[in-house]
Design a protein around this motif. Structure first.
Motif, PDB file in Angstrom:
ATOM      1  N   ALA A 102       0.815  -1.214   0.000  1.00  0.00           N
ATOM      2  CA  ALA A 102       0.000   0.000   0.000  1.00  0.00           C
ATOM      3  C   ALA A 102       0.850   1.267   0.000  1.00  0.00           C
ATOM      4  O   ALA A 102       0.518   2.252  -0.672  1.00  0.00           O
ATOM      5  CB  ALA A 102      -0.939  -0.015   1.198  1.00  0.00           C
ATOM      6  N   ALA A 103       1.951   1.259   0.744  1.00  0.00           N
ATOM      7  CA  ALA A 103       2.793   2.454   0.834  1.00  0.00           C
ATOM      8  C   ALA A 103       3.476   2.783  -0.485  1.00  0.00           C
ATOM      9  O   ALA A 103       3.900   3.928  -0.711  1.00  0.00           O
ATOM     10  CB  ALA A 103       3.848   2.273   1.925  1.00  0.00           C
ATOM     11  N   GLU A 104       3.611   1.801  -1.374  1.00  0.00           N
ATOM     12  CA  GLU A 104       4.278   2.006  -2.658  1.00  0.00           C
ATOM     13  C   GLU A 104       3.292   2.213  -3.805  1.00  0.00           C
ATOM     14  O   GLU A 104       3.707   2.327  -4.968  1.00  0.00           O
ATOM     15  CB  GLU A 104       5.183   0.809  -2.972  1.00  0.00           C
ATOM     16  N   GLN A 105       2.026   2.254  -3.484  1.00  0.00           N
ATOM     17  CA  GLN A 105       1.024   2.443  -4.536  1.00  0.00           C
ATOM     18  C   GLN A 105       0.803   3.936  -4.760  1.00  0.00           C
ATOM     19  O   GLN A 105      -0.080   4.559  -4.173  1.00  0.00           O
ATOM     20  CB  GLN A 105      -0.279   1.736  -4.149  1.00  0.00           C
ATOM     21  N   HIS A 106       1.616   4.513  -5.637  1.00  0.00           N
ATOM     22  CA  HIS A 106       1.519   5.938  -5.940  1.00  0.00           C
ATOM     23  C   HIS A 106       2.036   6.191  -7.349  1.00  0.00           C
ATOM     24  O   HIS A 106       2.776   5.379  -7.926  1.00  0.00           O
ATOM     25  CB  HIS A 106       2.293   6.766  -4.913  1.00  0.00           C
ATOM     26  N   LEU A 107       1.682   7.341  -7.896  1.00  0.00           N
ATOM     27  CA  LEU A 107       1.977   7.661  -9.286  1.00  0.00           C
ATOM     28  C   LEU A 107       3.466   7.770  -9.594  1.00  0.00           C
ATOM     29  O   LEU A 107       3.871   7.596 -10.748  1.00  0.00           O
ATOM     30  CB  LEU A 107       1.300   8.979  -9.673  1.00  0.00           C
ATOM     31  N   ALA A 108       4.273   8.081  -8.607  1.00  0.00           N
ATOM     32  CA  ALA A 108       5.697   8.280  -8.862  1.00  0.00           C
ATOM     33  C   ALA A 108       6.493   6.977  -8.837  1.00  0.00           C
ATOM     34  O   ALA A 108       7.707   6.985  -9.033  1.00  0.00           O
ATOM     35  CB  ALA A 108       6.281   9.257  -7.838  1.00  0.00           C
ATOM     36  N   HIS A 109       5.852   5.838  -8.614  1.00  0.00           N
ATOM     37  CA  HIS A 109       6.571   4.569  -8.560  1.00  0.00           C
ATOM     38  C   HIS A 109       7.053   4.180  -9.961  1.00  0.00           C
ATOM     39  O   HIS A 109       6.385   4.441 -10.966  1.00  0.00           O
ATOM     40  CB  HIS A 109       5.670   3.476  -7.998  1.00  0.00           C
ATOM     41  N   ALA A 110       8.210   3.524 -10.031  1.00  0.00           N
ATOM     42  CA  ALA A 110       8.781   3.123 -11.317  1.00  0.00           C
ATOM     43  C   ALA A 110       7.862   2.169 -12.075  1.00  0.00           C
ATOM     44  O   ALA A 110       7.862   2.150 -13.319  1.00  0.00           O
ATOM     45  CB  ALA A 110      10.144   2.469 -11.101  1.00  0.00           C
ATOM     46  N   ALA A 111       7.072   1.369 -11.365  1.00  0.00           N
ATOM     47  CA  ALA A 111       6.130   0.477 -12.048  1.00  0.00           C
ATOM     48  C   ALA A 111       5.121   1.277 -12.869  1.00  0.00           C
ATOM     49  O   ALA A 111       4.742   0.869 -13.974  1.00  0.00           O
ATOM     50  CB  ALA A 111       5.401  -0.404 -11.029  1.00  0.00           C
ATOM     51  N   CYS A 112       4.699   2.407 -12.331  1.00  0.00           N
ATOM     52  CA  CYS A 112       3.777   3.274 -13.073  1.00  0.00           C
ATOM     53  C   CYS A 112       4.472   3.904 -14.274  1.00  0.00           C
ATOM     54  O   CYS A 112       3.871   4.051 -15.344  1.00  0.00           O
ATOM     55  CB  CYS A 112       3.217   4.356 -12.159  1.00  0.00           C
ATOM     56  N   ASP A 113       5.737   4.273 -14.107  1.00  0.00           N
ATOM     57  CA  ASP A 113       6.477   4.834 -15.231  1.00  0.00           C
ATOM     58  C   ASP A 113       6.545   3.843 -16.388  1.00  0.00           C
ATOM     59  O   ASP A 113       6.413   4.217 -17.559  1.00  0.00           O
ATOM     60  CB  ASP A 113       7.892   5.229 -14.800  1.00  0.00           C
ATOM     61  N   PHE A 114       6.760   2.569 -16.072  1.00  0.00           N
ATOM     62  CA  PHE A 114       6.815   1.541 -17.118  1.00  0.00           C
ATOM     63  C   PHE A 114       5.490   1.470 -17.873  1.00  0.00           C
ATOM     64  O   PHE A 114       5.453   1.476 -19.116  1.00  0.00           O
ATOM     65  CB  PHE A 114       7.145   0.181 -16.500  1.00  0.00           C
ATOM     66  N   ALA A 115       4.382   1.413 -17.132  1.00  0.00           N
ATOM     67  CA  ALA A 115       3.068   1.316 -17.772  1.00  0.00           C
ATOM     68  C   ALA A 115       2.769   2.566 -18.592  1.00  0.00           C
ATOM     69  O   ALA A 115       2.256   2.479 -19.719  1.00  0.00           O
ATOM     70  CB  ALA A 115       1.983   1.106 -16.717  1.00  0.00           C
ATOM     71  N   ARG A 116       3.082   3.730 -18.044  1.00  0.00           N
ATOM     72  CA  ARG A 116       2.805   4.970 -18.770  1.00  0.00           C
ATOM     73  C   ARG A 116       3.623   5.064 -20.049  1.00  0.00           C
ATOM     74  O   ARG A 116       3.139   5.534 -21.087  1.00  0.00           O
ATOM     75  CB  ARG A 116       3.059   6.171 -17.864  1.00  0.00           C
ATOM     76  N   HIS A 117       4.885   4.624 -19.978  1.00  0.00           N
ATOM     77  CA  HIS A 117       5.697   4.700 -21.192  1.00  0.00           C
ATOM     78  C   HIS A 117       5.189   3.709 -22.233  1.00  0.00           C
ATOM     79  O   HIS A 117       5.208   3.993 -23.439  1.00  0.00           O
ATOM     80  CB  HIS A 117       7.173   4.435 -20.881  1.00  0.00           C
ATOM     81  N   ARG A 139       5.110  16.379 -12.464  1.00  0.00           N
ATOM     82  CA  ARG A 139       5.857  15.220 -12.966  1.00  0.00           C
ATOM     83  C   ARG A 139       5.162  14.617 -14.187  1.00  0.00           C
ATOM     84  O   ARG A 139       5.809  14.272 -15.183  1.00  0.00           O
ATOM     85  CB  ARG A 139       5.980  14.176 -11.849  1.00  0.00           C
ATOM     86  N   SER A 140       3.848  14.485 -14.120  1.00  0.00           N
ATOM     87  CA  SER A 140       3.093  13.961 -15.261  1.00  0.00           C
ATOM     88  C   SER A 140       3.277  14.842 -16.491  1.00  0.00           C
ATOM     89  O   SER A 140       3.464  14.340 -17.607  1.00  0.00           O
ATOM     90  CB  SER A 140       1.606  13.874 -14.910  1.00  0.00           C
ATOM     91  N   LEU A 141       3.211  16.134 -16.300  1.00  0.00           N
ATOM     92  CA  LEU A 141       3.377  17.065 -17.413  1.00  0.00           C
ATOM     93  C   LEU A 141       4.755  16.925 -18.052  1.00  0.00           C
ATOM     94  O   LEU A 141       4.883  16.938 -19.284  1.00  0.00           O
ATOM     95  CB  LEU A 141       3.147  18.498 -16.932  1.00  0.00           C
TER      96      LEU A 141
END
Length: 411
Positions: free
Chosen positions: A255-270, A312-314
């Motif tokens: 739960a503590a790592e579930q946030h937009l800045a996590h590298a897992a999210c970066d992978f999905a977004r890319h 960061r998203s921008l």
């Protein structure tokens, strides 16, 4: 001796089909306004005055917790030279157009209800969507996770559209928890049936796919899923929206790592970015569940978190995101406006130099970069970060000139 002209023509003729297919697949930016956010409101909570109420609540939060430019600059770490303009323009935006895009949520924010209750909420949502004057608004239907959800979701969609007599202006449909292209194909077929029954033109109903399962990124056979989802949409997919918490949970993050800045999210977004590039399918980032409510310290802390994530998203090329609470509108617009205001003058100079083909410029831009610069300035105009006079002063260009550069044509 030069080649016989017929020889190259014969050799290149086989590219005719692939060239046409590529042009159809990658039409580029659709040229319409993209909202900077999507607000999600549970279907049982939405009311006639929800957009105005969100604006009023956001203004009240701004007045209470950052009443002037200096206070906002201190909370967010804004450049003092920008703080005055950001504060003034955020306040004006919240007073005139606080909500650019809204989804009446029949999925996670709504849950499972008795059929009679959801039917009533669907009919009420249709009435509200037809009466609101928003740039964009619609519903998030239920997923196709189970047969029960599938049928309930399609019933709600049918009720909304038939009650409204067709899609209201700016109607948007969000399709959550997609796992396989076949789900997209089924929705395409159903939309075709609804268009027939409602007397709509083919392809009139489009939808956004939520990327919030791991299978929506890489399938069970290791294939890249995003392009296949877009193909399955047969031209109806308008956007890909990232789902922060379902995706991070599916990746096994605590739960503590579930946030937009996590590298897992970066992978999905890319993956979303690469899979949708050039297709005209637009991208939206997810949300932050740290809400700016409570005492001043908590509001300031969560405002800073939200502001930092939006900036960061921008920077990563995601120009839209989700907002879950009215007070998040303060930092949504503060982040978007600070992003545009901090780069507008330099972008305008670069664009003017490109148009004038200035040889003394320290940067030699490509047409693709000029198009990106023009698109950034147009986004700033659309959301109220800049005025047309300011864009003209920075770049010497008007809206038609910007559109010509975006479309890479002669104005």
């Amino acid at each position: 001796m030069p080649l016989d002209p017929g020889l190259p023509a014969a050799a290149t003729s086989r590219l005719t089909g692939p060239d046409a297919a590529r042009a159809a697949r990658y039409p580029g930016d659709p040229g319409t306004r993209q909202p900077v956010h999507t607000c999600y409101v549970p279907a049982d909570k939405v009311t006639d005055d929800t957009p105005a109420a969100w604006g009023a609540a956001a203004l009240a939060a701004l007045d209470e917790h950052a009443p002037d430019a200096a206070a906002l600059a201190e909370v967010l770490g804004l450049d003092p030279d920008l703080a005055g303009a950001v504060h003034e323009r955020v306040r004006a935006k919240l007073a005139t157009e606080p909500v650019e895009d809204l989804r009446v949520d029949f999925e996670d924010g709504y849950g499972t209800r008795a059929d009679a209750d959801e039917d009533a909420d669907a009919v009420r949502a249709a009435d509200l969507l037809a009466r609101w004057s928003l740039a964009s608004a619609g519903i998030r239907m239920k997923s196709f996770d189970t047969e029960a959800l599938l049928h309930r979701g399609l019933r709600t969609l049918d009720l909304v559209l038939t009650t409204a007599g067709g899609p209201p202006p700016g109607f948007a449909l969000t399709f959550p928890k997609v796992t396989v292209p076949e789900q997209v194909e089924v929705l395409v077929d159903v939309l075709g049936l609804l268009e027939r029954d409602l007397g709509l033109a083919g392809g009139a109903l489009r939808f956004e796919v939520q990327i919030e399962t791991t299978q929506a990124v890489i399938d069970a056979e290791g294939r890249f899923t995003v392009p296949r989802l877009i193909s399955a949409g047969a031209g109806r997919v308008s956007g890909l929206h990232f789902g922060t918490y379902d995706y991070t949970a599916a990746c096994g993050l605590g739960a503590a790592e579930q946030h937009l800045a996590h590298a897992a999210c970066d992978f999905a977004r890319h993956a979303m970015q690469v899979g949708a590039a050039g297709t005209g399918v637009r991208l939206s980032d997810g949300s932050s569940n740290l809400l700016p409510v409570g005492d001043r310290e908590t509001v300031h802390r969560n405002w800073l978190t939200h502001y930092t994530l939006v900036r960061r998203s921008l920077r990563h090329g995601f120009f839209q995101g989700w907002d879950l609470h009215p007070a998040q509108l303060v930092t949504r617009y503060a982040a978007v406006y600070a992003h545009h205001l901090s780069s507008a003058e330099a972008d305008g100079r670069r664009l003017a130099a490109y148009v004038a083909r200035t040889t003394g410029s320290a940067v030699l831009d490509e047409p693709a970069t000029a198009a990106a610069l023009a698109l950034s300035l147009r986004r700033a105009l659309d959301c109220g970060a800049l005025t047309a006079d300011e864009v003209g002063a920075y770049s010497g260009l008007g809206t038609d000139d910007l559109n010509a550069l975006i479309e890479r044509r002669t104005a």
